[in-house]
Write a protein that holds these residues in place. Sequence first.
Motif, PDB file in Angstrom:
ATOM      1  N   LYS A   1      -5.439 -32.049 117.392  1.00 38.88           N
ATOM      2  CA  LYS A   1      -6.654 -32.134 117.339  1.00 38.88           C
ATOM      3  C   LYS A   1      -7.320 -33.779 116.633  1.00 38.88           C
ATOM      4  CE  LYS A   1     -10.014 -30.575 114.029  1.00 38.88           C
ATOM      5  NZ  LYS A   1     -10.610 -29.569 112.465  1.00 38.88           N
ATOM      6  N   TYR A   2      -5.837 -34.536 115.768  1.00 32.29           N
ATOM      7  CA  TYR A   2      -5.722 -35.248 114.976  1.00 32.29           C
ATOM      8  C   TYR A   2      -5.127 -36.677 116.051  1.00 32.29           C
ATOM      9  CZ  TYR A   2      -8.041 -32.570 111.625  1.00 32.29           C
ATOM     10  OH  TYR A   2      -8.924 -31.860 110.252  1.00 32.29           O
ATOM     11  N   ASN A   3      -4.794 -35.829 117.237  1.00 31.79           N
ATOM     12  CA  ASN A   3      -3.768 -36.982 118.120  1.00 31.79           C
ATOM     13  C   ASN A   3      -2.921 -37.891 117.400  1.00 31.79           C
ATOM     14  OD1 ASN A   3      -5.612 -37.259 120.330  1.00 31.79           O
ATOM     15  ND2 ASN A   3      -6.564 -38.622 118.908  1.00 31.79           N
ATOM     16  N   LEU A   4      -1.830 -36.967 116.035  1.00 24.95           N
ATOM     17  CA  LEU A   4      -0.416 -36.996 116.100  1.00 24.95           C
ATOM     18  C   LEU A   4       0.353 -37.624 117.011  1.00 24.95           C
ATOM     19  CD1 LEU A   4      -0.887 -34.607 113.149  1.00 24.95           C
ATOM     20  CD2 LEU A   4      -1.675 -37.273 112.457  1.00 24.95           C
ATOM     21  N   HIS A   5       0.400 -37.300 117.810  1.00 24.42           N
ATOM     22  CA  HIS A   5       1.525 -37.502 118.897  1.00 24.42           C
ATOM     23  C   HIS A   5       1.350 -39.077 119.276  1.00 24.42           C
ATOM     24  CE1 HIS A   5      -2.429 -36.485 121.491  1.00 24.42           C
ATOM     25  NE2 HIS A   5      -1.857 -37.312 122.220  1.00 24.42           N
ATOM     26  N   PHE A   6       0.524 -39.414 118.828  1.00 26.00           N
ATOM     27  CA  PHE A   6       0.280 -41.009 119.083  1.00 26.00           C
ATOM     28  C   PHE A   6       1.441 -41.631 118.304  1.00 26.00           C
ATOM     29  CE2 PHE A   6      -3.084 -39.722 121.413  1.00 26.00           C
ATOM     30  CZ  PHE A   6      -3.644 -40.775 122.444  1.00 26.00           C
ATOM     31  N   ILE A   7       1.667 -41.205 116.639  1.00 26.18           N
ATOM     32  CA  ILE A   7       2.037 -41.785 115.475  1.00 26.18           C
ATOM     33  C   ILE A   7       3.285 -42.687 115.536  1.00 26.18           C
ATOM     34  CG2 ILE A   7       2.889 -41.330 113.458  1.00 26.18           C
ATOM     35  CD1 ILE A   7       0.775 -39.949 112.703  1.00 26.18           C
ATOM     36  N   PRO A   8       4.560 -41.547 116.620  1.00 28.79           N
ATOM     37  CA  PRO A   8       5.526 -42.210 117.805  1.00 28.79           C
ATOM     38  C   PRO A   8       5.823 -43.400 117.803  1.00 28.79           C
ATOM     39  CG  PRO A   8       5.853 -40.226 117.352  1.00 28.79           C
ATOM     40  CD  PRO A   8       4.378 -39.708 117.371  1.00 28.79           C
ATOM     41  N   PHE A   9       4.873 -43.268 118.352  1.00 27.88           N
ATOM     42  CA  PHE A   9       4.865 -44.030 120.335  1.00 27.88           C
ATOM     43  C   PHE A   9       4.404 -45.491 119.491  1.00 27.88           C
ATOM     44  CE2 PHE A   9       5.082 -40.822 122.967  1.00 27.88           C
ATOM     45  CZ  PHE A   9       6.391 -40.635 122.783  1.00 27.88           C
ATOM     46  N   ILE A  10       3.083 -45.152 117.974  1.00 25.39           N
ATOM     47  CA  ILE A  10       2.425 -46.917 117.488  1.00 25.39           C
ATOM     48  C   ILE A  10       3.758 -47.279 116.923  1.00 25.39           C
ATOM     49  CG2 ILE A  10       0.498 -47.077 116.644  1.00 25.39           C
ATOM     50  CD1 ILE A  10      -1.445 -45.541 117.720  1.00 25.39           C
TER      51      ILE A  10
END
Length: 184
Positions: A7-16
Amino acid sequence: MYEFIKKYNLHFIPFIFLIMLFLLIRMRLSFSYSFDNDGLEYYFVHVMQRIMLHKPIYPNPESFPYENCLYTPIYPYLCSIIIGFFKLDAITNLYKTYVLIRLFSYVLVLAQLYYLIKLIKFFTASKFHHVLITALFLFLITGHIFCIRPDALKLLFFSVFFYHLINYFFFKQKTRDAFIAVCS
C-alpha cells in the motif's frame, strides 16, 4: 504486513537507499586526495596539463619522453575548457583539478541515469522497475565511470544515441531524434 508494504510502496526503500548510498560514496570519493581513484586519472590530468601549456596532446611516441595519447581529444579538451572556465591552474592546483573533473564525471553519470530512466519508460511504466534497473545499473558500471576518464562521456553518448535511435525507429519518427542519434 504484505498489504501494508504494498500500500505504501515500502518495497522501494531498500533500492532507493542503495542508490543514494552508492551515489553518496562516489560523491565522497570525488573529494578524495588520491591521485588515482580508479584507473589512470593521473594520465588524463597530464594530458589536460599539456593542453593548458599549449603543447600537443599527441606527441611523437618515438622520441623522448616517449608519450602517447590513445584517446580522442574531445574529453581532454572539454575538461580543459571546464578547468579554464573555473580559472584553475591545472599545473599547480592538482587537488581542485581532480575534484572538479571528478564532479564533471559524476554529472555525466547523472545524465546517463536520466537517459536510462527515459529508456526504461519505453518498456515499462512501473516505478519499481525504474528504481530496480537504476540500482542494477549503478552496481554494474565500473568505478572508471566516476573518475577522470572519458568512460563517462562515452557511456553518456551511447545512452543518448540508444535512446534517440529507439525513439526514432519505434516510436515518434522525428528527424530531430535521428539527428541527435547520428551526432551522438
